[in-house]
Design an enzyme around this catalytic site. Sequence first.
Site, PDB file in Angstrom:
ATOM      1  N   GLU A  53       2.227   3.426  -2.497  1.00 37.71           N
ATOM      2  CA  GLU A  53       3.055   2.232  -2.297  1.00 37.71           C
ATOM      3  C   GLU A  53       2.474   1.400  -1.169  1.00 37.71           C
ATOM      4  O   GLU A  53       1.865   1.938  -0.239  1.00 37.71           O
ATOM      5  CB  GLU A  53       4.487   2.623  -1.902  1.00 37.71           C
ATOM      6  CG  GLU A  53       5.226   3.435  -2.923  1.00 37.71           C
ATOM      7  CD  GLU A  53       6.562   3.952  -2.390  1.00 37.71           C
ATOM      8  OE1 GLU A  53       7.310   4.517  -3.190  1.00 37.71           O
ATOM      9  OE2 GLU A  53       6.843   3.797  -1.180  1.00 37.71           O
ATOM     10  N   LYS A  80       2.777  -0.444   2.262  1.00 35.08           N
ATOM     11  CA  LYS A  80       3.616  -0.209   3.442  1.00 35.08           C
ATOM     12  C   LYS A  80       4.042  -1.574   3.998  1.00 35.08           C
ATOM     13  O   LYS A  80       3.265  -2.260   4.643  1.00 35.08           O
ATOM     14  CB  LYS A  80       2.842   0.598   4.494  1.00 35.08           C
ATOM     15  CG  LYS A  80       3.703   1.052   5.660  1.00 35.08           C
ATOM     16  CD  LYS A  80       2.905   1.985   6.577  1.00 35.08           C
ATOM     17  CE  LYS A  80       3.781   2.459   7.720  1.00 35.08           C
ATOM     18  NZ  LYS A  80       4.241   1.364   8.582  1.00 35.08           N
ATOM     19  N   ARG A 124      17.548   2.110  11.068  1.00 33.66           N
ATOM     20  CA  ARG A 124      17.177   3.528  11.110  1.00 33.66           C
ATOM     21  C   ARG A 124      17.490   4.134  12.481  1.00 33.66           C
ATOM     22  O   ARG A 124      17.795   5.302  12.600  1.00 33.66           O
ATOM     23  CB  ARG A 124      15.683   3.683  10.798  1.00 33.66           C
ATOM     24  CG  ARG A 124      15.231   5.135  10.697  1.00 33.66           C
ATOM     25  CD  ARG A 124      13.824   5.231  10.186  1.00 33.66           C
ATOM     26  NE  ARG A 124      12.885   4.491  11.013  1.00 33.66           N
ATOM     27  CZ  ARG A 124      11.593   4.362  10.743  1.00 33.66           C
ATOM     28  NH1 ARG A 124      11.125   4.882   9.635  1.00 33.66           N
ATOM     29  NH2 ARG A 124      10.790   3.699  11.538  1.00 33.66           N
ATOM     30  N   GLU A 144      13.053  -1.668   3.256  1.00 35.49           N
ATOM     31  CA  GLU A 144      12.379  -2.390   4.332  1.00 35.49           C
ATOM     32  C   GLU A 144      12.732  -3.874   4.215  1.00 35.49           C
ATOM     33  O   GLU A 144      12.394  -4.528   3.222  1.00 35.49           O
ATOM     34  CB  GLU A 144      10.860  -2.204   4.226  1.00 35.49           C
ATOM     35  CG  GLU A 144      10.089  -2.563   5.467  1.00 35.49           C
ATOM     36  CD  GLU A 144      10.063  -1.457   6.515  1.00 35.49           C
ATOM     37  OE1 GLU A 144       9.524  -1.706   7.607  1.00 35.49           O
ATOM     38  OE2 GLU A 144      10.573  -0.356   6.250  1.00 35.49           O
ATOM     39  N   LYS A 188       2.829   9.448  -1.296  1.00 37.65           N
ATOM     40  CA  LYS A 188       3.929  10.415  -1.333  1.00 37.65           C
ATOM     41  C   LYS A 188       3.736  11.412  -2.467  1.00 37.65           C
ATOM     42  O   LYS A 188       3.319  11.037  -3.567  1.00 37.65           O
ATOM     43  CB  LYS A 188       5.264   9.685  -1.552  1.00 37.65           C
ATOM     44  CG  LYS A 188       5.614   8.656  -0.491  1.00 37.65           C
ATOM     45  CD  LYS A 188       6.905   7.944  -0.851  1.00 37.65           C
ATOM     46  CE  LYS A 188       7.284   6.899   0.188  1.00 37.65           C
ATOM     47  NZ  LYS A 188       8.511   6.162  -0.190  1.00 37.65           N
ATOM     48  N   LYS A 234      -3.028   3.486   7.546  1.00 36.59           N
ATOM     49  CA  LYS A 234      -2.948   2.180   8.204  1.00 36.59           C
ATOM     50  C   LYS A 234      -4.268   1.424   8.019  1.00 36.59           C
ATOM     51  O   LYS A 234      -5.353   1.992   8.195  1.00 36.59           O
ATOM     52  CB  LYS A 234      -2.667   2.356   9.711  1.00 36.59           C
ATOM     53  CG  LYS A 234      -1.296   2.938  10.032  1.00 36.59           C
ATOM     54  CD  LYS A 234      -0.198   1.945   9.726  1.00 36.59           C
ATOM     55  CE  LYS A 234       1.150   2.401  10.261  1.00 36.59           C
ATOM     56  NZ  LYS A 234       1.317   2.190  11.685  1.00 36.59           N
TER      57      LYS A 234
END
Length: 260
Positions: A26, A28, A49, A84, A200, A224
Site C-alpha cells: 500500500e 503510505k 491515534r 489516514e 503487510k 520510507k
Amino acid sequence: SKEELFEFDERVRSALGVDSVEYVTEMKIDGLSVSLEYENGLFTRGSTRGNGFVGEDITQNLKTIQSIPLKLNETVPYLEVRGEVYMPQKSFIKLNEQREASGQPLFANPRNAAAGSLRQLDSKIAAERKLDIFVFNVQRVEGKELTNHRQSLDWLADLGFKIIPGNQTFDGISAAYQEVQRIGENRGNLTFDIDGSVIKVNSFAQREILGTTSKTPKWAAAYKFPAEQQKTKLLDIVLQVGRTGAVTPNAVLEPVRIAG
C-alpha cells in the site's frame, strides 16, 4: 532499505515456518492517523491515534469530511477502522494562497495543515479545509468474519469507505519490493503526498502467530522513500570569525522549498 525489507521477510518466514508469504503493498499516506468507530452501522466516534491507548476526540471535525460515511452500506454491530486523513495538494495550495492574502503564516506542508485542521475547535473551519481520508485497516469488528487483509479492504470499499488506491497482493517479498519501487517512481504524479510504502502480511491467521511488539506489529514493514531533493543557487560565501578567531565559511543559498 531493501536489505532491511528482505530481513523482515526472513524473520516472518522463519516464525511461520514457510517458504513464501503473501503480502499486500500500500502507499503510505503522509497525513494524520485516525480511528473511526461504528455501532449498528452508524458513525459514533472518531479520534486521533494519540499514544496508542488514548487519543483526542475529533468526531465533529471528522464528520465534515465528505468521504467518511456517516452510515455504512451494511448494518454491522460494531466496527473500528483506522484511516489516514490528508489534505489534497490542490486544497493545500488554495489554503496557503488564502492565508497569504490575509497576512497569516503559511502551513509548511499538507500534513501539518491536515493535522492543524482536525484540531480546530470550530468544525466549520475544518469543513472549509477540504480534507480527505483513506481507510486502510480493520481494527476490530463484530458480526463479520474476515480471513485476510485483501478481503477486508474489498469489504471496506463495499461498506462505503474510500480505501488507498493501487493496493496489490504479491506472493513473496521480491515481487512486493518491485511494486514498492514502482510506487516510489510514480509518487510525483499523485494528487496527495506519500512518504513511502507499507508491506503487510495478508493472512490474519499468520498475523496472530507473528504478534506485535509494544509499539509496532511484527507482520508489517514501512519502506520510507529517500528525502526529497532540490537544486539551488549558491549566491555568496560569507566568512564569519568566531570568538576564538576561527573562520567559518557560510553559504548563502537561493531559497527553495523542500517538503514544506
